[in-house]
Design a protein around this motif. Structure first.
Motif, mmCIF file in Angstrom:
data_model
loop_
_atom_site.group_PDB
_atom_site.id
_atom_site.type_symbol
_atom_site.label_atom_id
_atom_site.label_comp_id
_atom_site.label_asym_id
_atom_site.label_seq_id
_atom_site.Cartn_x
_atom_site.Cartn_y
_atom_site.Cartn_z
ATOM 1 N N VAL A 53 110.075 -108.195 51.643
ATOM 2 C CA VAL A 53 110.256 -107.531 50.233
ATOM 3 C C VAL A 53 110.074 -105.994 50.046
ATOM 4 N N LEU A 54 109.015 -105.708 50.904
ATOM 5 C CA LEU A 54 108.663 -104.344 50.705
ATOM 6 C C LEU A 54 109.986 -103.444 51.200
ATOM 7 N N ARG B 245 105.324 -117.319 40.500
ATOM 8 C CA ARG B 245 106.315 -116.607 40.892
ATOM 9 C C ARG B 245 105.788 -115.745 41.877
ATOM 10 N N SER B 246 104.591 -115.091 41.269
ATOM 11 C CA SER B 246 104.372 -113.906 42.125
ATOM 12 C C SER B 246 103.772 -114.184 43.536
ATOM 13 N N LEU B 247 102.929 -115.329 43.523
ATOM 14 C CA LEU B 247 102.500 -116.086 44.676
ATOM 15 C C LEU B 247 103.670 -116.341 45.727
ATOM 16 N N GLU B 248 104.870 -116.806 44.974
ATOM 17 C CA GLU B 248 105.785 -117.357 45.814
ATOM 18 C C GLU B 248 106.598 -116.050 46.423
ATOM 19 N N LEU B 249 106.864 -115.167 45.697
ATOM 20 C CA LEU B 249 107.350 -113.815 46.218
ATOM 21 C C LEU B 249 106.533 -113.248 47.683
ATOM 22 N N LEU B 250 105.292 -113.434 47.350
ATOM 23 C CA LEU B 250 104.416 -113.181 48.541
ATOM 24 C C LEU B 250 104.630 -114.330 49.735
ATOM 25 N N LEU C 249 103.237 -117.139 49.628
ATOM 26 C CA LEU C 249 101.914 -117.932 49.748
ATOM 27 C C LEU C 249 102.349 -119.359 49.317
ATOM 28 N N LEU D 103 106.126 -110.712 52.889
ATOM 29 C CA LEU D 103 106.016 -109.543 52.127
ATOM 30 C C LEU D 103 106.682 -108.381 52.586
ATOM 31 N N TYR E 117 100.538 -119.665 56.324
ATOM 32 C CA TYR E 117 100.329 -118.269 56.088
ATOM 33 C C TYR E 117 101.173 -117.418 56.938
ATOM 34 N N VAL F 202 96.272 -116.752 39.203
ATOM 35 C CA VAL F 202 96.362 -116.686 40.697
ATOM 36 C C VAL F 202 94.810 -116.805 41.111
ATOM 37 N N HIS G 232 104.759 -115.289 55.796
ATOM 38 C CA HIS G 232 104.925 -114.688 54.638
ATOM 39 C C HIS G 232 105.983 -113.709 54.880
#
Lengths: 215, 215
Positions: A82-83, A53-58, A60, A79, A74, A13, A77
DNA sequence: ATTTCAAAGTGGTCTGACCACTCAATAAAA
DNA sequence: TTTTATTGAGTGGTCAGACCACTTTGAAAT
């Protein structure tokens, strides 16, 4: 090299961020392929993917099979999305969403009404005309304009998200009664009457929630 | 089965949520191992890991090598420092973060002060005592208590996020001058004086940003 | 009862293999 | 020449199996 204190995918990352900066990759543009990244960063492709993958879930980055991985705008996003699904599980949470959304709305009203610049924006008279002539304004339109005018993009973004979360009880057109609230609110904005504006907003909100109960 | 419209790792995230709910796994407790998850969900371990990694970057889970994967306390997600470096690149964005944070703080103050129940909470006199005796309250402590008391968890969560985003200018102990603001604010809360409370808060905020400029 | 240590279990990473998809160059047809 | 098919290279998506590093645990030795 497999013995690192910091996890490799986090390193990815970080590296990715540097790479984006170094090569001046702008939103919408393409990132190097997973295989190339693995090569350049001297790690396995699966590790690269964990980072991606983690950046994708965010939200970004965005990946398209067969094409590549792209840096996203940006401004979109997800996020909170998901939260939310994780966090908002009890009914109190849904109520919180609504309260929090209104919180942003109220503050935007304060900002706009309190500024002699913002409350003289042509958009208000325009909306007023639109209301009396066509009668086609709905709550969301007005509130959105207020949020936009208040000039806080982050707050605007949150509002959008919160709006999506909550229930969507009144998507339709305004009733005659609602038009009265809208008109009073707009007039209070133009006149710079904060108390009047907030009072009308509160009354409007109450009226809406009453309607909600009837259903 | 490898031909899915929705990406597998997102499916994992969803499944994981259901699993957590079904087995009633609480924050701090252990999730099934990666191998077991792969088995149960009928996917490869690497796919499971992609899902887990993204949740980890969001701070929703925590992994410990040799031990397992654990559900974290939502209150300490760290998505922020990642987002921060990615998203907040223009100064307007940083300003928006601060303004938005204060927006939540102000509303919480309104809620607490405006409620005869909430403004009589023992925590306020307790904080007041703590201030005069030990003098160890810092801004964050007080504001946090207010946010918590205002009883909107979503707003509280956002506040936490925004707080981490922004600069961390004043982590230290309070100066004498700051104690004055704190004391006035708490007293206004107890007395139910909304205007007084908001005014003090505004003055305090101003004072802080002035100090910031000097540096 | 205490200490030691080997085994089992877990996350971390790598490799190599396919699959599904996109795109552009090339070949074939019109 | 222009249009249409086809092919092949490149890319993300997924899987299986292999080690490594670390933690826990429980049996064996003391």
């Amino acid at each position: 090299m497999t013995n690192q204190t910091t996890k490799m995918y986090l390193q990815i990352v970080r590296e990715l961020r540097l790479l984006i900066q170094a090569e001046n990759i702008k939103p919408g543009e393409k990132l190097p392929s997973e295989r190339e990244l693995a090569e350049r960063l001297q790690v396995g492709r699966s590790t690269v993917r964990e980072g991606l993958r983690s950046l994708e879930l965010l939200g970004l980055i965005e990946t398209k099979r067969g094409e590549g991985t792209f840096l996203t705008d940006y401004r979109k996003h997800k996020l909170v999305d998901v939260l939310a699904t994780f966090i908002l599980q009890d009914s109190k949470a849904l109520e919180d969403v609504q309260v929090t959304r209104e919180l942003h709305e109220k503050e935007a009203i304060r900002i706009v009404v309190g500024s002699s610049k913002l409350n003289q924006l042509p958009v208000w008279t325009s909306l007023l005309n639109q209301l009396t002539e066509e009668g086609s304004i709905i709550r969301e339109d007005l509130i959105r304009e207020i949020l936009i005018s208040s000039n806080n993009r982050l707050s605007l973004k949150m509002w959008f998200l919160l709006k999506q979360f909550g229930e969507h009880p009144f998507q339709g057109y305004s009733t005659l009664e609602e038009k009265g609230y809208i008109q009073k609110l707009i007039e209070a904005i133009i006149d710079g009457e904060i108390e009047q504006a907030l009072g009308t907003f509160a009354a409007w909100t109450d009226w809406l929630s009453k309607g909600r109960e009837i259903i």
